[in-house]
Every structure is written in structure tokens, then in C-alpha cells.
Design a protein around this motif. Structure first.
Motif, PDB file in Angstrom:
ATOM      1  N   ASN A 177     -14.665 -11.540  42.010  1.00  0.00           N
ATOM      2  CA  ASN A 177     -15.601 -11.199  43.091  1.00  0.00           C
ATOM      3  C   ASN A 177     -16.577 -10.089  42.715  1.00  0.00           C
ATOM      4  N   GLY A 178     -16.507  -9.589  41.474  1.00  0.00           N
ATOM      5  CA  GLY A 178     -17.418  -8.556  41.005  1.00  0.00           C
ATOM      6  C   GLY A 178     -16.883  -7.151  41.131  1.00  0.00           C
ATOM      7  N   ASN A 179     -15.854  -6.956  41.949  1.00  0.00           N
ATOM      8  CA  ASN A 179     -15.243  -5.627  42.048  1.00  0.00           C
ATOM      9  C   ASN A 179     -14.450  -5.310  40.790  1.00  0.00           C
ATOM     10  N   LEU A 180     -14.150  -4.035  40.610  1.00  0.00           N
ATOM     11  CA  LEU A 180     -13.291  -3.615  39.508  1.00  0.00           C
ATOM     12  C   LEU A 180     -11.861  -3.455  40.005  1.00  0.00           C
ATOM     13  N   LEU A 181     -10.906  -3.740  39.127  1.00  0.00           N
ATOM     14  CA  LEU A 181      -9.495  -3.567  39.453  1.00  0.00           C
ATOM     15  C   LEU A 181      -8.872  -2.578  38.484  1.00  0.00           C
ATOM     16  N   LEU A 182      -8.207  -1.562  39.040  1.00  0.00           N
ATOM     17  CA  LEU A 182      -7.376  -0.674  38.245  1.00  0.00           C
ATOM     18  C   LEU A 182      -5.929  -1.093  38.412  1.00  0.00           C
ATOM     19  N   MET A 183      -5.187  -1.144  37.303  1.00  0.00           N
ATOM     20  CA  MET A 183      -3.733  -1.265  37.364  1.00  0.00           C
ATOM     21  C   MET A 183      -3.185   0.125  37.044  1.00  0.00           C
ATOM     22  N   VAL A 184      -2.910   0.866  38.107  1.00  0.00           N
ATOM     23  CA  VAL A 184      -2.579   2.284  37.994  1.00  0.00           C
ATOM     24  C   VAL A 184      -1.091   2.458  37.707  1.00  0.00           C
ATOM     25  N   ARG A 185      -0.782   3.255  36.713  1.00  0.00           N
ATOM     26  CA  ARG A 185       0.608   3.605  36.458  1.00  0.00           C
ATOM     27  C   ARG A 185       1.048   4.675  37.452  1.00  0.00           C
ATOM     28  N   VAL A 186       1.977   4.320  38.324  1.00  0.00           N
ATOM     29  CA  VAL A 186       2.545   5.276  39.269  1.00  0.00           C
ATOM     30  C   VAL A 186       3.886   5.736  38.709  1.00  0.00           C
ATOM     31  N   ALA A 187       3.951   7.009  38.329  1.00  0.00           N
ATOM     32  CA  ALA A 187       5.215   7.592  37.875  1.00  0.00           C
ATOM     33  C   ALA A 187       5.879   8.217  39.089  1.00  0.00           C
ATOM     34  N   GLU A 188       6.883   7.536  39.624  1.00  0.00           N
ATOM     35  CA  GLU A 188       7.585   8.001  40.811  1.00  0.00           C
ATOM     36  C   GLU A 188       8.812   8.784  40.361  1.00  0.00           C
ATOM     37  N   ALA A 189       8.835  10.061  40.712  1.00  0.00           N
ATOM     38  CA  ALA A 189       9.827  10.983  40.161  1.00  0.00           C
ATOM     39  C   ALA A 189      10.766  11.506  41.232  1.00  0.00           C
ATOM     40  N   LEU A 190      11.925  11.939  40.797  1.00  0.00           N
ATOM     41  CA  LEU A 190      12.874  12.580  41.697  1.00  0.00           C
ATOM     42  C   LEU A 190      12.369  13.964  42.086  1.00  0.00           C
ATOM     43  N   ARG A 191      12.359  14.240  43.392  1.00  0.00           N
ATOM     44  CA  ARG A 191      11.924  15.553  43.860  1.00  0.00           C
ATOM     45  C   ARG A 191      12.830  16.653  43.314  1.00  0.00           C
ATOM     46  N   GLU A 192      14.123  16.413  43.308  1.00  0.00           N
ATOM     47  CA  GLU A 192      15.091  17.363  42.760  1.00  0.00           C
ATOM     48  C   GLU A 192      15.972  16.617  41.752  1.00  0.00           C
ATOM     49  N   PRO A 193      15.537  16.520  40.499  1.00  0.00           N
ATOM     50  CA  PRO A 193      16.326  15.765  39.515  1.00  0.00           C
ATOM     51  C   PRO A 193      17.650  16.429  39.160  1.00  0.00           C
ATOM     52  N   SER A 194      17.721  17.748  39.329  1.00  0.00           N
ATOM     53  CA  SER A 194      18.935  18.473  38.936  1.00  0.00           C
ATOM     54  C   SER A 194      19.712  18.913  40.172  1.00  0.00           C
ATOM     55  N   PHE A 195      20.952  18.470  40.250  1.00  0.00           N
ATOM     56  CA  PHE A 195      21.853  18.938  41.300  1.00  0.00           C
ATOM     57  C   PHE A 195      23.286  18.639  40.863  1.00  0.00           C
ATOM     58  N   GLY A 196      24.223  19.413  41.397  1.00  0.00           N
ATOM     59  CA  GLY A 196      25.630  19.216  41.049  1.00  0.00           C
ATOM     60  C   GLY A 196      25.931  19.437  39.587  1.00  0.00           C
ATOM     61  N   GLY A 197      25.113  20.279  38.898  1.00  0.00           N
ATOM     62  CA  GLY A 197      25.346  20.537  37.478  1.00  0.00           C
ATOM     63  C   GLY A 197      24.848  19.441  36.557  1.00  0.00           C
ATOM     64  N   ASN A 198      24.147  18.430  37.115  1.00  0.00           N
ATOM     65  CA  ASN A 198      23.649  17.307  36.322  1.00  0.00           C
ATOM     66  C   ASN A 198      22.142  17.147  36.512  1.00  0.00           C
ATOM     67  N   ILE A 199      21.503  16.510  35.539  1.00  0.00           N
ATOM     68  CA  ILE A 199      20.138  16.046  35.690  1.00  0.00           C
ATOM     69  C   ILE A 199      20.192  14.526  35.775  1.00  0.00           C
ATOM     70  N   PHE A 242      -1.995   7.331  37.126  1.00  0.00           N
ATOM     71  CA  PHE A 242      -2.851   7.582  35.971  1.00  0.00           C
ATOM     72  C   PHE A 242      -2.848   6.404  35.004  1.00  0.00           C
ATOM     73  N   ASN A 243      -3.529   6.590  33.866  1.00  0.00           N
ATOM     74  CA  ASN A 243      -3.619   5.621  32.762  1.00  0.00           C
ATOM     75  C   ASN A 243      -3.857   4.197  33.252  1.00  0.00           C
ATOM     76  N   PRO A 244      -4.962   3.965  33.988  1.00  0.00           N
ATOM     77  CA  PRO A 244      -5.179   2.655  34.597  1.00  0.00           C
ATOM     78  C   PRO A 244      -5.788   1.633  33.642  1.00  0.00           C
ATOM     79  N   GLY A 245      -5.133   0.475  33.495  1.00  0.00           N
ATOM     80  CA  GLY A 245      -5.828  -0.654  32.908  1.00  0.00           C
ATOM     81  C   GLY A 245      -6.943  -1.061  33.855  1.00  0.00           C
ATOM     82  N   MET A 246      -8.018  -1.635  33.329  1.00  0.00           N
ATOM     83  CA  MET A 246      -9.136  -1.985  34.199  1.00  0.00           C
ATOM     84  C   MET A 246      -9.769  -3.298  33.770  1.00  0.00           C
ATOM     85  N   THR A 247     -10.216  -4.086  34.762  1.00  0.00           N
ATOM     86  CA  THR A 247     -10.952  -5.310  34.496  1.00  0.00           C
ATOM     87  C   THR A 247     -11.857  -5.590  35.677  1.00  0.00           C
ATOM     88  N   ARG A 248     -12.807  -6.525  35.478  1.00  0.00           N
ATOM     89  CA  ARG A 248     -13.670  -6.937  36.583  1.00  0.00           C
ATOM     90  C   ARG A 248     -13.113  -8.210  37.198  1.00  0.00           C
TER      91      ARG A 248
END
Length: 372
Positions: free
Chosen positions: A45-67, A36-42
Motif C-alpha cells: 500500500n506504499g506505507n513503510l513497515l518496521l519489524m521492531v525488536r521488543v526486548a521485554e525484561a523482568l522489572r526485578e530480575p534478582s530476588f530470593g538470592g537468584n537472578i 529497537f533494531n527495526p527491520g524495514m520494508t515498503r
């Protein structure tokens, strides 16, 4: 407002995590919380470029009594464990660590920037440049690189990002000759500021930018004032885009007559039109944990951007649930549209936004929308 060309063009399911910078470098399963929240420019070569923010998250952030939080450290990625009993996890994107007399938080995701090349109209993906991803490279980016904004000034591209770490919450600058290979220039604003937008052109020989510093304390306007105290859009100037001086007069401020824009910040880099500098910005209405984000527009005087020539109080863009309906199982926030890029499309502007902190939205907005 409604526009005939308005769609999602890239989202979490379009990211190949086998090509992520974290792939094979962290001992935990991850998923894409948002693209999401992509910066954009042309591109040249005339195409558009998005610089997409990829938020890569832990599938299971909580385990062993900790987050757990993901953190970059010296070229590697590590997990930090915090006892669940000591944190506040109401917001799905982060957790708060009480104590100390001020807010301290950590993230269960780490953000990096993915270049996505689109057709000139912004509606189809041409190529995803995993080999050109922008990733943490310095201790002041150890919690990630977020929310790119790209401006072309002359024949050079300038990209501001938010770099997140325990050291500081700062704005960093990248430069490029082609918008694909970026050079990290370092920190340019040393305070909490997620919305620095460089104007696409000089004013009286200087670079100009919109900024949005945050704080826990704001002083009141006098009773009866047209303005509301709180986060607002400020201005700064620079001789070289590296060294910035805050401008003495304010920029765009929240109106006291409405709570729809009680909190505001920059959206798309200001571009020059016949009427002045067109800027799309976001207003946030307090609601729930996150708030309701909408996009608004203003036109600033071409020679003195502290002067607002025209503005529209009704929102230009609002969240569009029918766009995210196919992604309903991935939704974790609602009522959020966050515009982050704009490009000339002839008789219209191509506007890029983050929708629901989840996916990238492209809208074609007729230029007549901003006419006198």
C-alpha cells in the motif's frame, strides 16, 4: 554527518504491554527494555513497515538470592533461577555463567518482533499490528527472536532473524507475500550469526547474502597487512534462499589502520543502485562493556559483490544524544546506532536504525551522499 530529517519514531513508551505475547502468561512484572533494531520494508500500500525488536525484561530480575531469565517452553513462558553468587552481571542486558572453558550467558529479557506501520516517509505511526507479532515458536527460539532484516526479492518478502537458545545461536528465515503474515521456514545458518542480510535482487540468477559468523579465535593477517583479524562481513549464495553456500572470497573486512571498525557486521540489506549494491554496515570501536557503534557505507560490484567499488571511511551515522534526551531515564547503553533497514524515498533513502538499543530512529539520507 548531519541530516535535516533525523528523529525517533517509536520507543519503549509506545509499546502496550497489555497486548504483549507475554501478558498474563508469566508470574512477574515486565517492562520494555528497548524497542529497537527495526527491520524495514515498503508495504504494497506504499506505507513503510518496521519489524521492531521488543526486548521485554523482568522489572526485578534478582530476588530470593537468584537472578532470573525468561524462557519460552512449549508455548508457555517460564522463569529460570540462577544463584547470584555464581554469575557476572556487569552487562545490564544479560548475565554470564562462568565455567566450562567458554562463555555461557542468559538474558533477563525475551525479544519478540512487533510490526509497526508508518506513513510512506517513515515519520508517523499509522498502526501497530499486535495481532501480527512474531514470537518464539520452536525450541531454537526459546530465548527470543531478535534483529529482523527484511528484503523484497521479486514479489516476495524474506525476513532473516536471530533465534537464540541453548541449542544454537542461529539465523532463521521467514517469508511472506505481504510483509504482515509471515511463515517460519526454519534455520538457514547453523552458527552464531546475528547479521544475515539478503540482497534485494538476484545476481546471475542466485540469491546473495551478507553474513557475519562469530568465533572466539581468529588467525592473524601477516605483519603490515591492510586488514585486521576479527569479525567481518562475509558472503553466501543460494538457489532458493533456504540452502546457503559460503562464498570463497571475503567481503568487507576491518582495516588495520583504525580501531573504529575493529569489529563489524551487516546493517541494511544491500540494494541495487546505478553504481552497484549499496550496503550500510556497522563498525564497533572497543570501549567499555558494549563499544561504540557507528554506521558506514560501501558500494559493491553489481555482478561480483565481493568487490568493493566505493566506500567512505568517515561514519555516515553516529549516536545522537539529543534524540534520546527525552528518554534519559530509560537509557542503559550509550554511543550506539545500529542501522537495520533502508527504503527508496525518491531523491533520498529512508534509513531505519536502532538508537542506543532503546528506540527506532528514521533518517532521510540524500542519494547524492553515495554519488561518485
Amino acid at each position: 554527518m548531519s541530516f535535516p530529517v533525523d528523529r525517533l519514531v517509536f520507543g519503549p513508551r509506545d509499546v502496550d504491554l497489555t497486548r504483549s505475547p507475554l501478558a498474563g502468561r508469566i508470574n512477574a512484572e515486565t517492562y520494555v527494555l528497548g524497542a529497537f533494531n527495526p527491520g524495514m520494508t515498503r508495504l504494497p500500500n506504499g506505507n513503510l513497515l518496521l519489524m521492531v525488536r521488543v526486548a521485554e525484561a523482568l522489572r526485578e530480575p534478582s530476588f530470593g538470592g537468584n537472578i532470573h531469565a525468561i524462557r519460552w517452553e512449549g508455548g508457555n513462558y517460564v522463569l529460570d533461577a540462577w544463584p547470584l553468587a555464581q554469575v557476572d552481571t556487569k552487562d545490564p542486558r544479560k548475565f554470564l555463567i562462568p565455567g566450562g572453558g567458554w562463555k555461557v550467558m542468559a538474558l533477563t529479557s525475551l525479544s519478540w518482533l512487533l510490526p509497526v506501520e508508518l506513513t510512506p516517509d517513515g515519520l508517523e505511526v499509522v498502526e501497530v499490528h499486535y495481532d501480527r507479532a512474531v514470537v518464539p515458536r520452536a525450541p531454537y527460539q526459546c530465548y527470543g527472536v531478535e534483529d529482523a532484516r527484511i528484503s523484497r526479492v521479486g514479489d516476495r518478502y524474506y525476513m532473516t532473524t536471530c533465534s537464540v537458545s541453548p541449542e544454537r545461536h542461529s539465523t532463521t528465515l521467514y517469508t511472506s507475500d505481504d510483509a504482515l503474515d509471515w511463515t517460519l521456514e526454519g534455520i538457514v545458518l547453523d552458527h552464531q550469526n546475528k547479521d544475515m542480510l539478503i540482497f534485494e535482487g538476484l545476481v546471475d540468477g542466485k540469491f546473495w547474502a551478507q553474513t557475519r559468523p562469530l568465533g572466539d579465535l581468529y588467525f592473524a593477517y601477516p605483519p603490515g597487512s591492510a586488514w585486521r583479524a576479527g569479525p567481518s562481513i562475509n558472503l553466501a549464495t543460494s538457489p532458493d534462499a533456504l540452502h546457503w553456500k559460503p562464498f570463497d572470497r571475503p567481503g568487507i573486512r576491518p582495516h588495520s589502520a583504525t580501531v573504529a571498525t575493529a569489529r563489524m557486521g551487516g546493517g541494511t540489506p544491500p540494494i541495487l543502485t546505478d553504481r552497484g549494491w549499496l550496503t550500510l554496515w556497522h563498525g564497533v570501536e572497543p570501549s567499555g562493556v558494549v563499544g561504540i557503534y557507528r554506521t558506514y557505507w560501501s558500494i559493491l560490484h553489481k555482478d561480483d559483490p565481493s568487490l568493493v567499488v566505493a566506500t567512505s571511511h568517515p561514519p555516515l551515522l553516529e549516536a545522537k544524544p539529543e534524540l534520546t534526551a527525552p528518554l534519559d531515564d530509560l537509557m542503559y547503553v550509550h554511543d550506539v546506532v545500529f542501522s537495520t533497514g533502508i527504503a527508496d524515498g525518491g531523491d533520498h533513502y529512508v534509513v531505519a536504525s536502532g538508537e542506543a538499543d532503546l528506540a527506532c530512529r528514521i533518517t532521510h539520507i540524500p542519494k547524492a551522499t553515495f554519488a561518485a
